[in-house]
Scaffold this active site. Sequence first.
Site, PDB file in Angstrom:
ATOM      1  CG  HIS A   1      44.113  51.116  49.677  1.00 49.42           C
ATOM      2  ND1 HIS A   1      44.446  50.113  50.553  1.00 49.42           N
ATOM      3  CD2 HIS A   1      45.107  52.032  49.742  1.00 49.42           C
ATOM      4  CE1 HIS A   1      45.593  50.423  51.125  1.00 49.42           C
ATOM      5  NE2 HIS A   1      46.023  51.567  50.658  1.00 49.42           N
TER       6      HIS A   1
ATOM      7  CG  ASP B   1      48.404  58.851  46.938  1.00 50.25           C
ATOM      8  OD1 ASP B   1      49.026  59.610  47.687  1.00 50.25           O
ATOM      9  OD2 ASP B   1      48.679  57.650  46.793  1.00 50.25           O
TER      10      ASP B   1
HETATM   11  N1  CMC Z   1      40.515  52.743  38.395  1.00 49.90           N
HETATM   12  C1  CMC Z   1      39.787  51.831  37.709  1.00 49.90           C
HETATM   13  N2  CMC Z   1      39.627  50.545  38.050  1.00 49.90           N
HETATM   14  C2  CMC Z   1      40.226  50.146  39.160  1.00 49.90           C
HETATM   15  C3  CMC Z   1      41.015  51.020  39.945  1.00 49.90           C
HETATM   16  C4  CMC Z   1      41.147  52.353  39.515  1.00 49.90           C
HETATM   17  N3  CMC Z   1      41.875  53.220  40.220  1.00 49.90           N
HETATM   18  N4  CMC Z   1      41.516  50.335  41.001  1.00 49.90           N
HETATM   19  C5  CMC Z   1      41.063  49.078  40.893  1.00 49.90           C
HETATM   20  N5  CMC Z   1      40.278  48.962  39.772  1.00 49.90           N
HETATM   21  C6  CMC Z   1      39.568  47.764  39.338  1.00 49.90           C
HETATM   22  C7  CMC Z   1      40.507  46.731  38.757  1.00 49.90           C
HETATM   23  O1  CMC Z   1      40.648  46.906  37.364  1.00 49.90           O
HETATM   24  C8  CMC Z   1      39.796  45.453  39.126  1.00 49.90           C
HETATM   25  O2  CMC Z   1      38.712  45.294  38.228  1.00 49.90           O
HETATM   26  P1  CMC Z   1      38.254  43.790  37.766  1.00 49.90           P
HETATM   27  O3  CMC Z   1      37.861  43.089  39.036  1.00 49.90           O
HETATM   28  O4  CMC Z   1      37.144  44.018  36.828  1.00 49.90           O
HETATM   29  O5  CMC Z   1      39.463  43.184  37.117  1.00 49.90           O
HETATM   30  C9  CMC Z   1      39.191  45.748  40.490  1.00 49.90           C
HETATM   31  O6  CMC Z   1      39.007  47.185  40.507  1.00 49.90           O
HETATM   32  C10 CMC Z   1      40.060  45.338  41.663  1.00 49.90           C
HETATM   33  O7  CMC Z   1      41.310  45.957  41.510  1.00 49.90           O
HETATM   34  P2  CMC Z   1      42.707  45.258  41.713  1.00 49.90           P
HETATM   35  O8  CMC Z   1      43.689  45.839  40.752  1.00 49.90           O
HETATM   36  O9  CMC Z   1      42.546  43.774  41.752  1.00 49.90           O
HETATM   37  O10 CMC Z   1      43.021  45.747  43.185  1.00 49.90           O
HETATM   38  P3  CMC Z   1      44.437  45.736  43.843  1.00 49.90           P
HETATM   39  O11 CMC Z   1      44.184  45.570  45.284  1.00 49.90           O
HETATM   40  O12 CMC Z   1      45.355  44.760  43.195  1.00 49.90           O
HETATM   41  O13 CMC Z   1      45.000  47.206  43.503  1.00 49.90           O
HETATM   42  C11 CMC Z   1      45.569  49.464  43.653  1.00 49.90           C
HETATM   43  C12 CMC Z   1      44.977  48.270  44.370  1.00 49.90           C
HETATM   44  C13 CMC Z   1      45.772  50.615  44.647  1.00 49.90           C
HETATM   45  C14 CMC Z   1      46.943  49.131  43.048  1.00 49.90           C
HETATM   46  C15 CMC Z   1      44.601  49.887  42.532  1.00 49.90           C
HETATM   47  O14 CMC Z   1      43.336  50.218  43.078  1.00 49.90           O
HETATM   48  C16 CMC Z   1      45.141  51.068  41.718  1.00 49.90           C
HETATM   49  O15 CMC Z   1      45.945  50.858  40.810  1.00 49.90           O
HETATM   50  N6  CMC Z   1      44.675  52.327  42.010  1.00 49.90           N
HETATM   51  C17 CMC Z   1      45.178  53.481  41.350  1.00 49.90           C
HETATM   52  C18 CMC Z   1      46.539  53.840  41.904  1.00 49.90           C
HETATM   53  C19 CMC Z   1      46.462  54.467  43.272  1.00 49.90           C
HETATM   54  O16 CMC Z   1      45.679  55.393  43.510  1.00 49.90           O
HETATM   55  N7  CMC Z   1      47.331  53.996  44.179  1.00 49.90           N
HETATM   56  C20 CMC Z   1      47.440  54.581  45.526  1.00 49.90           C
HETATM   57  C21 CMC Z   1      47.120  53.624  46.599  1.00 49.90           C
HETATM   58  S1  CMC Z   1      46.953  54.471  48.176  1.00 49.90           S
HETATM   59  C22 CMC Z   1      48.518  55.070  48.536  1.00 49.90           C
HETATM   60  C23 CMC Z   1      49.486  53.995  48.830  1.00 49.90           C
HETATM   61  O17 CMC Z   1      49.246  53.182  49.732  1.00 49.90           O
HETATM   62  O18 CMC Z   1      50.524  53.959  48.171  1.00 49.90           O
END
Ligand code: CMC
Length: 436
Positions: free
Chosen positions: A313, A371
């Site tokens: 998140h 989720d």
């Molecule tokens: N699985 C694997 N790796 C992950 C995941 C995941 N679900 N989420 C983040 N990472 C990794 C990402 O690759 C990055 O790694 P590195 O630093 O080595 O490049 C690190 O963790 C930080 O992630 P980020 O993408 O910079 O974080 P963000 O804040 O931009 O993204 C997020 C947040 C929710 C989009 C992401 O965690 C994600 O895509 N999760 C899966 C989708 C999901 O479950 N979304 C629902 C969110 S809660 C409901 C809502 O509010 O809508």
Amino acid sequence: MKLAENKATLSFSNGSPSVDLPVYGGSIGPDVIDIRKLYAQTGMFTYDPGFLSTASCQSAITYIDGDKGELLYRGYPIEQLATQCDYLDTCYLLLKGDLPKEKVRKDFHKLVINHSMVNEQMHFFMRGFRRDAHPMAVLTGLVGALSAFYHDSTDINNPEHRDVAAIRLIAKMPTLVAMAYKYGVGQPYMYPRNDLSYAGNFLRMMFGTPCEEYVVSPVLERALDRIFILHADHEQNASTSTVRLCGSSGTNPFAAIAAGVACLWGPAHGGANEACLNMLEDIQRQGGVAKVGQFMEQVKDKNSGVKLMGFGHRVYKNYDPRAKLMQETCNEVLAELGLENDPLFKLAKELERIALEDDYFVQRKLYPNVDFYSGIVQRAIGIPVNLFTGVFTLARTVGWIAQLNEMISDAEYKIGRPRQLYVGANARNVKPVSER
Ligand code: CMC
């Protein structure tokens, strides 16, 4: 906003004069540096794609402490609201700022329940969609179309119009989501019934048919109501920011909420519950718990493009408090339906166990989000996977409206208009086609 004691000073290595910037404090949470005059003072913008360090507004609605895993609606912890209030109490709280007293509560419940029917003409509007259209495509259209049916509540600058539009949207959303479902499966629409609760009415409109009486299960009704409460608001997330930005042009509330629906659809946001369930079903098809290790290796491989959906998140760097409550509801619903041995639930628990111990997830502070378990609950209730985000939409509508109304009443609000760092071609002349 109140000025904090300290101020920020921005200095430059090229000898340009430094600039003092005011700092404001909120009631809780990080202070903010006010950069509104920065461009006028320095000719420079700030650069923050994805808003990683930018507060786009001041808000008194929802507070998240991502490190603690804390979520408050108007100051009340989500755990207390989920166990002591119902969804319509929560709606009142988000819209009005406090929980309703007994008489007001009754009136508010009645008001919402009495607006649940939609203009009959919307049934014909639905017919333009393919039966196999994704429910989110249908909902984006239906919500946008509300402005064509309810002309008398489209002036965003009129507080009465905003109030009426708010009640209409909250009341009609379950009807629209159920209609999107019924249309897809070819069953007749069920008209809402005013003697049922908000969640009970939705269950009946979804799963009832005109052929027989539908008896609402109190356990499923409570579970659904909790899903609604947990999804009701989440401060300045992508869809809420979309609603604010869209509404900032002065467009009508239905159009602004339709923009939120479109944004919520994406798999990184509201679409994650659908993506998560699809992921669990995929792993199950490939061998279930035995394949978890292999799947996790793919997740950790940056080149695979595979993510553990329902994990991670932008704000929570700890267990999402909503995920804990959802796991509790998951246990209750599966027990009620005799599905305690549900293979997908077992699989989800195994994925969670491994992820919480794995260095990759620990270092990045990736925890289950709401989720991760909500799809399993919804699937057990009988909601089809492609409608999960529709249920999220229904629940989040009140948050969008509360945030939109807060923005319109904020004396500091302006049309949203970010700036950019331009990296394209310099000015150049068009050549005749033969010379290009
Ligand atoms: N699985 C694997 N790796 C992950 C995941 C995941 N679900 N989420 C983040 N990472 C990794 C990402 O690759 C990055 O790694 P590195 O630093 O080595 O490049 C690190 O963790 C930080 O992630 P980020 O993408 O910079 O974080 P963000 O804040 O931009 O993204 C997020 C947040 C929710 C989009 C992401 O965690 C994600 O895509 N999760 C899966 C989708 C999901 O479950 N979304 C629902 C969110 S809660 C409901 C809502 O509010 O809508």
